[in-house]
Scaffold this motif. Sequence first.
Motif, PDB file in Angstrom:
ATOM      1  N   ASN A   1      -2.821  -7.800   1.227  1.00 44.80           N
ATOM      2  CA  ASN A   1      -3.942  -7.275   2.118  1.00 44.80           C
ATOM      3  C   ASN A   1      -3.434  -6.166   2.825  1.00 44.80           C
ATOM      4  O   ASN A   1      -3.904  -5.933   4.036  1.00 44.80           O
ATOM      5  CB  ASN A   1      -4.477  -8.378   3.264  1.00 44.80           C
ATOM      6  CG  ASN A   1      -3.441  -8.996   3.841  1.00 44.80           C
ATOM      7  OD1 ASN A   1      -2.297  -8.978   3.456  1.00 44.80           O
ATOM      8  ND2 ASN A   1      -3.504  -9.830   4.916  1.00 44.80           N
ATOM      9  N   ASP A   2      -2.327  -5.339   2.411  1.00 43.42           N
ATOM     10  CA  ASP A   2      -1.828  -4.297   3.097  1.00 43.42           C
ATOM     11  C   ASP A   2      -2.876  -3.161   3.287  1.00 43.42           C
ATOM     12  O   ASP A   2      -3.461  -2.524   2.474  1.00 43.42           O
ATOM     13  CB  ASP A   2      -0.761  -3.758   2.036  1.00 43.42           C
ATOM     14  CG  ASP A   2       0.148  -2.893   2.835  1.00 43.42           C
ATOM     15  OD1 ASP A   2      -0.356  -2.000   3.823  1.00 43.42           O
ATOM     16  OD2 ASP A   2       1.420  -2.740   2.478  1.00 43.42           O
ATOM     17  N   VAL A   3      -3.039  -3.109   4.538  1.00 48.24           N
ATOM     18  CA  VAL A   3      -4.218  -2.066   5.293  1.00 48.24           C
ATOM     19  C   VAL A   3      -3.839  -0.417   4.633  1.00 48.24           C
ATOM     20  O   VAL A   3      -4.656   0.072   4.497  1.00 48.24           O
ATOM     21  CB  VAL A   3      -4.144  -2.159   6.719  1.00 48.24           C
ATOM     22  CG1 VAL A   3      -3.018  -1.584   7.176  1.00 48.24           C
ATOM     23  CG2 VAL A   3      -5.588  -1.395   6.852  1.00 48.24           C
ATOM     24  N   PHE A   4      -2.608  -0.562   4.305  1.00 48.09           N
ATOM     25  CA  PHE A   4      -2.080   0.975   4.089  1.00 48.09           C
ATOM     26  C   PHE A   4      -2.648   1.428   2.475  1.00 48.09           C
ATOM     27  O   PHE A   4      -2.192   2.569   2.008  1.00 48.09           O
ATOM     28  CB  PHE A   4      -0.586   1.201   4.199  1.00 48.09           C
ATOM     29  CG  PHE A   4      -0.345   2.306   4.942  1.00 48.09           C
ATOM     30  CD1 PHE A   4      -0.634   2.603   5.991  1.00 48.09           C
ATOM     31  CD2 PHE A   4       0.582   3.293   4.529  1.00 48.09           C
ATOM     32  CE1 PHE A   4      -0.432   3.828   6.967  1.00 48.09           C
ATOM     33  CE2 PHE A   4       0.908   4.723   5.020  1.00 48.09           C
ATOM     34  CZ  PHE A   4       0.551   4.667   6.300  1.00 48.09           C
ATOM     35  N   ARG A   5      -3.196   0.279   1.915  1.00 45.19           N
ATOM     36  CA  ARG A   5      -3.719   0.670   0.505  1.00 45.19           C
ATOM     37  C   ARG A   5      -4.916   1.695   0.566  1.00 45.19           C
ATOM     38  O   ARG A   5      -5.340   2.238  -0.369  1.00 45.19           O
ATOM     39  CB  ARG A   5      -3.767  -0.426  -0.226  1.00 45.19           C
ATOM     40  CG  ARG A   5      -5.234  -1.204   0.236  1.00 45.19           C
ATOM     41  CD  ARG A   5      -5.366  -2.630  -0.587  1.00 45.19           C
ATOM     42  NE  ARG A   5      -6.577  -3.226  -0.238  1.00 45.19           N
ATOM     43  CZ  ARG A   5      -6.622  -3.972   0.815  1.00 45.19           C
ATOM     44  NH1 ARG A   5      -5.582  -4.364   1.598  1.00 45.19           N
ATOM     45  NH2 ARG A   5      -7.805  -4.753   0.869  1.00 45.19           N
ATOM     46  N   HIS A   6      -5.418   1.710   1.717  1.00 46.47           N
ATOM     47  CA  HIS A   6      -6.621   2.586   2.058  1.00 46.47           C
ATOM     48  C   HIS A   6      -6.050   3.927   2.272  1.00 46.47           C
ATOM     49  O   HIS A   6      -7.106   4.934   2.660  1.00 46.47           O
ATOM     50  CB  HIS A   6      -7.390   2.197   3.274  1.00 46.47           C
ATOM     51  CG  HIS A   6      -7.920   0.520   3.094  1.00 46.47           C
ATOM     52  ND1 HIS A   6      -8.935   0.294   2.054  1.00 46.47           N
ATOM     53  CD2 HIS A   6      -7.598  -0.718   3.336  1.00 46.47           C
ATOM     54  CE1 HIS A   6      -9.231  -0.992   1.946  1.00 46.47           C
ATOM     55  NE2 HIS A   6      -8.669  -1.553   2.835  1.00 46.47           N
ATOM     56  N   LEU A   7      -4.827   4.356   2.366  1.00 45.55           N
ATOM     57  CA  LEU A   7      -4.414   5.728   2.455  1.00 45.55           C
ATOM     58  C   LEU A   7      -3.566   5.791   1.035  1.00 45.55           C
ATOM     59  O   LEU A   7      -2.867   5.300   0.542  1.00 45.55           O
ATOM     60  CB  LEU A   7      -3.250   5.837   3.441  1.00 45.55           C
ATOM     61  CG  LEU A   7      -2.609   7.207   3.524  1.00 45.55           C
ATOM     62  CD1 LEU A   7      -3.649   8.081   4.122  1.00 45.55           C
ATOM     63  CD2 LEU A   7      -1.318   7.117   4.444  1.00 45.55           C
ATOM     64  N   ARG A   8      -4.119   6.991   0.285  1.00 39.62           N
ATOM     65  CA  ARG A   8      -3.777   7.324  -0.957  1.00 39.62           C
ATOM     66  C   ARG A   8      -3.230   8.565  -0.995  1.00 39.62           C
ATOM     67  O   ARG A   8      -3.775   9.537  -0.646  1.00 39.62           O
ATOM     68  CB  ARG A   8      -4.954   7.217  -2.099  1.00 39.62           C
ATOM     69  CG  ARG A   8      -5.494   5.840  -1.911  1.00 39.62           C
ATOM     70  CD  ARG A   8      -6.758   5.647  -3.018  1.00 39.62           C
ATOM     71  NE  ARG A   8      -7.565   4.520  -2.988  1.00 39.62           N
ATOM     72  CZ  ARG A   8      -8.488   3.889  -3.719  1.00 39.62           C
ATOM     73  NH1 ARG A   8      -8.843   4.822  -4.620  1.00 39.62           N
ATOM     74  NH2 ARG A   8      -8.918   2.913  -3.494  1.00 39.62           N
ATOM     75  N   VAL A   9      -1.891   8.731  -1.428  1.00 34.61           N
ATOM     76  CA  VAL A   9      -1.382   9.790  -1.539  1.00 34.61           C
ATOM     77  C   VAL A   9      -0.878  10.158  -3.076  1.00 34.61           C
ATOM     78  O   VAL A   9      -0.242   9.318  -3.584  1.00 34.61           O
ATOM     79  CB  VAL A   9      -0.084   9.783  -0.705  1.00 34.61           C
ATOM     80  CG1 VAL A   9       0.823  11.343  -0.796  1.00 34.61           C
ATOM     81  CG2 VAL A   9      -0.450   9.596   0.821  1.00 34.61           C
ATOM     82  N   SER A  10      -1.464  11.328  -3.633  1.00 36.07           N
ATOM     83  CA  SER A  10      -1.044  11.639  -4.925  1.00 36.07           C
ATOM     84  C   SER A  10       0.395  12.239  -5.226  1.00 36.07           C
ATOM     85  O   SER A  10       1.149  12.578  -4.118  1.00 36.07           O
ATOM     86  CB  SER A  10      -1.968  12.516  -5.551  1.00 36.07           C
ATOM     87  OG  SER A  10      -1.890  13.901  -5.061  1.00 36.07           O
TER      88      SER A  10
ATOM     89  N   LEU B   1      -4.450  13.711  -0.402  1.00 34.15           N
ATOM     90  CA  LEU B   1      -4.540  12.795   0.493  1.00 34.15           C
ATOM     91  C   LEU B   1      -5.695  12.194   0.672  1.00 34.15           C
ATOM     92  O   LEU B   1      -6.768  13.029   1.192  1.00 34.15           O
ATOM     93  CB  LEU B   1      -3.749  13.189   1.700  1.00 34.15           C
ATOM     94  CG  LEU B   1      -3.354  11.774   2.641  1.00 34.15           C
ATOM     95  CD1 LEU B   1      -2.067  12.177   3.772  1.00 34.15           C
ATOM     96  CD2 LEU B   1      -4.468  11.634   3.729  1.00 34.15           C
ATOM     97  N   SER B   2      -5.999  10.846   0.403  1.00 35.33           N
ATOM     98  CA  SER B   2      -7.515  10.287   0.650  1.00 35.33           C
ATOM     99  C   SER B   2      -7.338   9.209   1.314  1.00 35.33           C
ATOM    100  O   SER B   2      -6.394   8.329   1.539  1.00 35.33           O
ATOM    101  CB  SER B   2      -7.937   9.824  -0.682  1.00 35.33           C
ATOM    102  OG  SER B   2      -7.972  10.865  -1.707  1.00 35.33           O
ATOM    103  N   MET B   3      -8.456   8.908   2.258  1.00 33.49           N
ATOM    104  CA  MET B   3      -8.428   7.854   3.292  1.00 33.49           C
ATOM    105  C   MET B   3      -9.633   7.197   3.225  1.00 33.49           C
ATOM    106  O   MET B   3     -10.968   7.826   3.106  1.00 33.49           O
ATOM    107  CB  MET B   3      -8.270   8.169   4.661  1.00 33.49           C
ATOM    108  CG  MET B   3      -6.778   8.600   4.895  1.00 33.49           C
ATOM    109  SD  MET B   3      -6.505   8.976   6.782  1.00 33.49           S
ATOM    110  CE  MET B   3      -7.392  10.502   7.006  1.00 33.49           C
ATOM    111  N   GLY B   4      -9.652   5.856   3.038  1.00 37.83           N
ATOM    112  CA  GLY B   4     -11.125   4.891   3.075  1.00 37.83           C
ATOM    113  C   GLY B   4     -10.612   3.755   4.268  1.00 37.83           C
ATOM    114  O   GLY B   4      -9.434   3.560   4.602  1.00 37.83           O
ATOM    115  N   THR B   5     -11.573   3.112   4.580  1.00 35.11           N
ATOM    116  CA  THR B   5     -11.592   2.145   5.575  1.00 35.11           C
ATOM    117  C   THR B   5     -12.128   0.838   5.108  1.00 35.11           C
ATOM    118  O   THR B   5     -13.088   0.929   4.371  1.00 35.11           O
ATOM    119  CB  THR B   5     -12.196   2.504   7.005  1.00 35.11           C
ATOM    120  OG1 THR B   5     -13.208   2.871   6.780  1.00 35.11           O
ATOM    121  CG2 THR B   5     -11.447   3.664   7.456  1.00 35.11           C
ATOM    122  N   PRO B   6     -11.371  -0.345   5.346  1.00 33.27           N
ATOM    123  CA  PRO B   6     -12.272  -1.631   5.028  1.00 33.27           C
ATOM    124  C   PRO B   6     -13.316  -1.769   5.968  1.00 33.27           C
ATOM    125  O   PRO B   6     -13.254  -1.302   6.841  1.00 33.27           O
ATOM    126  CB  PRO B   6     -11.022  -2.573   5.112  1.00 33.27           C
ATOM    127  CG  PRO B   6     -10.154  -1.774   6.011  1.00 33.27           C
ATOM    128  CD  PRO B   6      -9.984  -0.514   5.914  1.00 33.27           C
TER     129      PRO B   6
END
Length: 379
Positions: free
Chosen positions: A180-189, A240-245
């Motif tokens: 459940n690592d919240v940082f998975r919602h920050l994606r960096v290519s 760099l992409s961001m989503g939120t749970p």
Amino acid sequence: MSQALVSHKVSLTTLSPVFIGAGEEHVLSPYSDFIQQGDSLVYIDTDKLQEAMQGDKALVDAYVKGMRQFENNRSTFSLEDFITNTLQKEVQDFAARIVTVDGDIQKNQIRQFIATGGKPYIPGSSLKGAIRTAVLLEWLLKTNEGKKQLGEIKMHVEKRDWKSLKRINPERQCFGGIANDVFRHLRVSDTETIEEAKLLVNGVKRVSLKSGRQGFSKRRSDIPQWSETLRPSSTTSFSLSMGTPRGKTAFSFLNEKSLISLFSIINKASLDSCLRELDELEGNREFRDFFGFYENLEHEIESLESNEAILRLGGGKTWFDNSIGLLLDSDDFGSDILFGGYLKLLRIGDLPFPSTRSAIVRNNIPVSPLGWVKLAVLD
């Protein structure tokens, strides 16, 4: 379920040489892979070299015999002499590419920069790891849960409770476990590939020092690790992409999907690191080039636009750039004595700490730190 991602294209420009290794198995040997000619390294196409010897047992035997000749535990074999005298060919006949070298590499190996299709790039994992450390520092300093963690660390250090201190895991408390690592919602290519011409082979050493207030040590390792580095002013870009749970997180930049807020966090950590280096290196004549670099870096960080950030990544970072050390060695945590107690309890080291810096060296003098880059939002 995550909401839709908000993506940005981000430029990256190197401010100092950057090294990200391809792995221990990716090293070049002076006996088979390259020849130095002045300030250039001719990388040899080993397939062509093998083809030139194929079917000629005498040539193969001469090559193998040469590789086995040692004097004072040092090979006397010269790949250039073998090509020009034994094969009676030109070195350029076997050239795969030419790379500039800063210094006399002699008979040392070269650590290769990570690459795909022969072209260097910066992995998204390196970028994300450096960002993650900055966010962790901010969480410890600004959130109630983070402050609680910091208080527990301080309490266990004061009590010299090594076992309890070792059990504390601020990173897990901050981001959550693997599932459940919240940082998975920050994606960096990964970045776009970079021109091979931007590579420069430098000598890299860990150079010993003491702070300017206490004099400095001239002890240093004898042999540099020659490494392919990206030159300063090399440019590339990444996504760099961001989503939120569903529901709020402890990170406002994720809740708001605000890259500007994230860059502000990154810049605070980078400025703290820069100021610490200036404090440690002040008055240290051997590191005057380092000091000048960090003076300029401080000015640049303080002059950044809101859509820009400065970050340190790759090889050559200090322990402080990879841990919560910047926060523990600050007034927000406590005195130098308390910080020294933390280092001793976890068997990390003694003050002054760290006692070395990874440096690009020229004529055995440290001339530059590694790993500093500038980011800027392109859209």
